[in-house]
Structure formats: C-alpha cells, structure tokens
Scaffold this active site. Structure first.
Site, PDB file in Angstrom:
ATOM      1  N   GLU A   1      22.455  21.605  18.829  1.00 27.92           N
ATOM      2  CA  GLU A   1      22.372  20.286  18.854  1.00 27.92           C
ATOM      3  C   GLU A   1      21.015  19.573  19.031  1.00 27.92           C
ATOM      4  O   GLU A   1      20.629  18.404  18.521  1.00 27.92           O
ATOM      5  CB  GLU A   1      23.158  19.690  20.191  1.00 27.92           C
TER       6      GLU A   1
ATOM      7  N   TRP B   1      19.760  19.556  15.534  1.00 26.31           N
ATOM      8  CA  TRP B   1      20.389  18.122  14.689  1.00 26.31           C
ATOM      9  C   TRP B   1      19.495  16.952  15.117  1.00 26.31           C
ATOM     10  O   TRP B   1      19.271  16.307  14.163  1.00 26.31           O
ATOM     11  CB  TRP B   1      21.664  18.007  15.226  1.00 26.31           C
TER      12      TRP B   1
ATOM     13  N   TRP C   1      34.131  -1.877   0.824  1.00 23.27           N
ATOM     14  CA  TRP C   1      34.537  -1.821   2.149  1.00 23.27           C
ATOM     15  C   TRP C   1      35.638  -3.189   2.208  1.00 23.27           C
ATOM     16  O   TRP C   1      35.519  -4.138   1.514  1.00 23.27           O
ATOM     17  CB  TRP C   1      33.886  -1.868   3.059  1.00 23.27           C
TER      18      TRP C   1
ATOM     19  N   ASN D   1      30.961  13.102  22.795  1.00 22.61           N
ATOM     20  CA  ASN D   1      30.520  13.388  21.342  1.00 22.61           C
ATOM     21  C   ASN D   1      31.533  13.428  20.487  1.00 22.61           C
ATOM     22  O   ASN D   1      31.608  12.985  19.214  1.00 22.61           O
ATOM     23  CB  ASN D   1      29.416  14.599  21.192  1.00 22.61           C
TER      24      ASN D   1
ATOM     25  N   TRP E   1      30.578   1.182   7.701  1.00 19.36           N
ATOM     26  CA  TRP E   1      30.100   2.091   8.821  1.00 19.36           C
ATOM     27  C   TRP E   1      28.995   1.374   9.440  1.00 19.36           C
ATOM     28  O   TRP E   1      28.813   1.700  10.609  1.00 19.36           O
ATOM     29  CB  TRP E   1      29.688   3.576   8.087  1.00 19.36           C
TER      30      TRP E   1
ATOM     31  N   TRP F   1      26.681   8.364  12.261  1.00 18.44           N
ATOM     32  CA  TRP F   1      27.588   7.593  11.598  1.00 18.44           C
ATOM     33  C   TRP F   1      27.612   7.808  10.144  1.00 18.44           C
ATOM     34  O   TRP F   1      28.749   7.610   9.313  1.00 18.44           O
ATOM     35  CB  TRP F   1      27.180   6.012  11.799  1.00 18.44           C
TER      36      TRP F   1
END
Length: 496
Positions: free
Chosen positions: A290, A293, A321, A359, A377, A400
């Site tokens: 993590e 990341w 969208w 998370n 988004w 996202w």
C-alpha cells in the site's frame, strides 16, 4: 572534526512534514547552517476556501502546537520553536527570510500543482533577495524519476513499478533508502526565535476556524499521536492482509492522515513493514504494498499532471456521463447516503460524520457513483477531497480513476462492483451497516444488505417502512450495469 557550515543562517520551512524527528529538510538545515530558524505558515491561499469547521485544519493546528513544543525542547534553554505566520506563503515566507537575513531556506518537496506554483514564486522572490531555496525528498520513499522503466520512462502499470521499487530497496539491503535522518545529532544549531516572533501558536479561533468533532474520533494529533497509532497497528500488522477489507473489523492502520501531514515519517513506516516482511509477515508485506501504491500515484501525478481534471487515459474523456437535474438528484442522494443500498449509504455516513472512510468502501462507493449512477468520477473525487481527513491529491485522484477505469493500471471498465454482493462478502453480519444506519438495525443478517427484498412480515418486525424510514434503491443494479457497459463500450468500440 566538526563539519564546516555552508551558511551562517538558514530558515526551515515546515509544510506537510509536521514532525521534528527524521525530517530530511530540517536535518540538512541543521547540518549546513550555524543558526537555524523554523517557520510554519497557515496559508490563506489554501485556508480561505475551506469550511470554517474543517477537521483537517484542526488536526494541522494541534500538530503545529505539538511541533512548536518539540522544537522548543530540542533547543534546550534557548528560545527555540516555530515562527508561525498567517498569510499567503508566497508573500510571508520570503519576507520572513529577508527579515532574518538568512542565506538559505530549507523545505521538503511537494508535487501538488498549487505547491509547485507557490514554490516557483517563493523561489523567485528569494532569488531576488540573494537567498537560495533548498528542497529535499521527504514525503515518499521514491519520487519523480527515481523508479523508472529500463527505457527511462515512468511506469504505467503498478506491478512492474512495485517490482522495480522492491528491487531498488533490496539492492541497498533495505537500509539506505529507509534510514532515518538523525536530527537530534545537530540540535545545537537551533537559533533563538527573533524578537517579535515569540508569541504562542495562534488559536484556531483567531485563524477563523471552529472546533469540530475531531477529539471524539480516536484520531490523535501530532507526532505523538502518530506514534500511538503506529504502535497499536504494529500489534495487528501480521493480520493486515486478512482483516483490511472488513469495515466492521479493526484491520486498517488508520495512519493515512499522519502520512498525509507528515506527523509520521514514511521512512519509519516502510522500514518497520520491510523488516516485518523479511521475518515472514504477510500482513506487513501487504501494507508495504500500500505504501508502494502511494509512491506510484505520486509519480503518476508528477509525470502526467493532466490527471488533475482529466482522465489519465485521454480516450475516456469522451465518456458521456449522466447530466442534468436527475443526475444532480442522484449525486445528492449519494453524498447524503440515501441511495437505498445500505453498504454504500453506511459508508457515506461514515465519511460525513468522521472524515474517514474504510478503503474497501472507498472502492465500493466510487464504483457505485460511476458505474451504477453514471456520474462523472470527478464529482466524487471533489467530494472526497472536501471531506477526507487524509485527503491526498495524488492518491485520491489515482484511486478514483482506478474505480472509474480511466487511470493508470485501473480495474477493467467492464468490472462493476455489485453493492449487495460486496455487502454480503465484507460485512456479512451487517455490523458496519447497523453502526451507521441504526434504522436498519432490527433487520436480519440477510435482509439488511437489501432491505427492499425483505418480506412485509420482516419489515414490520423491524419497524421499517421502505420509503419512510429508509429509501428504496435509486437505481436497479442490473439495469445500471447494462447502461455502464454500453457507455464505456461506445468509447472502446473500434473505429471503422
């Protein structure tokens, strides 16, 4: 033999690194200057646009108060501590540097767009005064161009990046890049705070902000709070891989806010995870992943700054969208936790009440907004940016875009979370849902995941009327899934 000091006087500018221990810029300032002043600016260019009750500002304020006390202790009998200013950083910092007649300002890198623009202006103002700005890596293990492909380009896929990241750590035995900066070896260089700058840190109220419910949220502030949470997590880290996905279980580290504002050194966190991994801890290995990341998203932001406001993969900017009043109504229902899908609504209640979201639930709620409701988004990204205590532009944007299938190494566009399946898988007994949606508490463990499927007898026994005590689903998941596949498929369709 003592090291020859390069500068007579320097200024340490704290920003998103609110700790005295293991701080790269502070260490270099103390090593290279005979006298070091320390400053923090409550930057009105950032603060003026925030709500007057903002948990992050309260967290920062409390952490600055603790940092000031820590610096005073390190300075011993002298009048050490922070010079605290309330102004735009690009104006106040150069002015203070000139007033103190320093030759150099020391700070740690910040690659967010506002910070880069601010630092460029500060650099220019300091240069005009003959003062240098020295910047250092502190917020990540590897940044910018430190982990690149063999072709010399930035990675676009996480797993090869992670492998290269770990290879670089292993090449140094895990020591070099994770080694702490020994600030305490050089504390004799702390200067007295100048006359006129010895006041206490201004109160939260004098900065124009109000107290929030932060003190009720089990989020201790400052470097001491970071150590408290870190020690608690180290007792659980071996199980992290098995517990991290279940929101009703104490599985996460809860260290995100401390990493965001630098009250915890990421080197210290990674070093502990690295050592535990070498001793066979699967949980530590997962948590280290993590942290990798986190570095990956920072590098993506650095090399692809267009991700702020645009899809990382430009073809996805063509997605159509949902827009208009109906879309706005759906977005409001999502924000307020009124979608009719309990796990989604409980997660939104969590972020709205606490500034934190588990998370796993960040993925579920993001997927629901984008792929069930068909909402852009970027609207969800902005909502999280406003409400998350641990808001980090690069990670928020990266996650996202991952959920929306528009980013680096994102989930496939045809992978769509089923919110009911996710609920049954990760909150089987409905404990998390009951905590944040007490109106559903009397439903059975089965019905609580999809209340609209409960029988009239079950609803009556639970004292629940759908449409009165809890809303019906705002969309049918199966129908929404078909619309999403068509929406993305139109973009991915080969051109003739």
């Amino acid at each position: 033999m003592p090291t020859t000091k390069k500068f007579d006087a320097g200024l340490m500018w704290f920003r998103r690194d609110l700790r005295a221990e293991d701080n790269a810029a502070l260490y270099h300032a103390l090593r290279h200057c005979r006298r070091v002043y320390c400053a923090f600016v409550f930057d009105t260019a950032i603060l003026d646009d925030l709500p007057r009750a903002d948990r992050r500002v309260e967290f920062i304020h409390a952490s600055v108060v603790e940092l000031d006390a820590d610096l005073r202790r390190m300075a011993g009998e002298r009048h050490g501590g922070l010079v605290v200013l309330h102004d735009t950083a690009q104006t106040a910092l150069p002015r203070l540097a000139r007033d103190l007649a320093v030759q150099a300002v020391f700070a740690n890198n910040d690659d967010e767009p506002y910070a880069l623009e601010r630092d460029a202006k500060v650099l220019g103002a300091l240069a005009n005064a003959g003062i240098v700005l020295q910047l250092y890596k502190d917020h990540t293990i590897f940044e910018r161009d430190e982990v690149m492909t063999q072709a010399g380009t930035a990675f676009g896929v996480f797993t090869p990046y992670k492998n290269a990241w770990l290879k670089k750590i292993r090449a140094e035995g895990g020591d070099y890049f994770l080694r702490p900066y020994p600030v305490r070896h050089h504390t004799d260089a702390f200067a007295d705070r100048p006359e006129g700058h010895r006041d206490a840190v201004p109160s939260l109220k004098s900065l124009g902000f109000e107290k929030t419910n932060l003190s009720e949220l089990h989020l201790p502030t400052g470097a001491s709070g970071a150590q408290e949470l870190l020690q608690d997590f180290l007792d659980r880290i071996d199980d992290y891989h098995a517990t991290r996905d279940f929101p009703a279980v104490k599985g996460p580290s809860y260290l995100g806010t401390h990493l965001r504002f630098g009250t915890l050194s990421v080197r210290a966190a990674a070093a502990l995870a690295w050592q535990a991994m070498l001793h066979g801890s699967r949980g530590a290995e997962t948590w280290l992943g993590e942290l990798v990341w986190r570095d990956f998203f920072f590098q993506t932001l650095h090399h692809q700054p267009h991700v702020v406001g645009h899809a990382c993969r430009p073809e996805y900017d063509a997605i159509q969208w949902e827009r208009g009043k109906h879309a706005d109504t759906l977005f409001k229902a999502w924000c307020e936790g009124r979608t009719g899908y309990p796990l989604v609504d409980a997660a939104m209640a969590q972020i709205n009440q606490t500034g934190y979201m588990h998370n796993r639930l960040r993925m579920v709620t993001a997927s629901f907004l984008v792929k069930d409701l068909g909402i852009d988004w970027r609207r969800g990204e902005a909502y999280f940016a406003l409400h998350l205590n641990d808001y980090e532009l690069s990670s928020n944007n990266g996650n996202w875009q991952w959920a929306a299938s528009t980013g680096c190494d994102a989930q496939p566009w045809f992978r769509i979370f089923n919110p009911v399946t996710q609920s049954r898988r990760f909150d089987l007994q409905g404990k998390f849902i009951r905590r944040y949606l007490p109106q559903l508490a009397k439903l059975s463990d089965d019905a609580i995941h999809a209340p609209w499927t409960a029988t009239p007898v079950e609803l009556e026994a639970a004292g629940l009327v759908i449409g009165e005590h809890y809303p019906p689903p705002v969309v049918d998941h199966a129908a929404a899934r078909d619309k999403t596949l068509a929406r993305y498929g139109a973009v991915k369709k080969p051109r003739g």
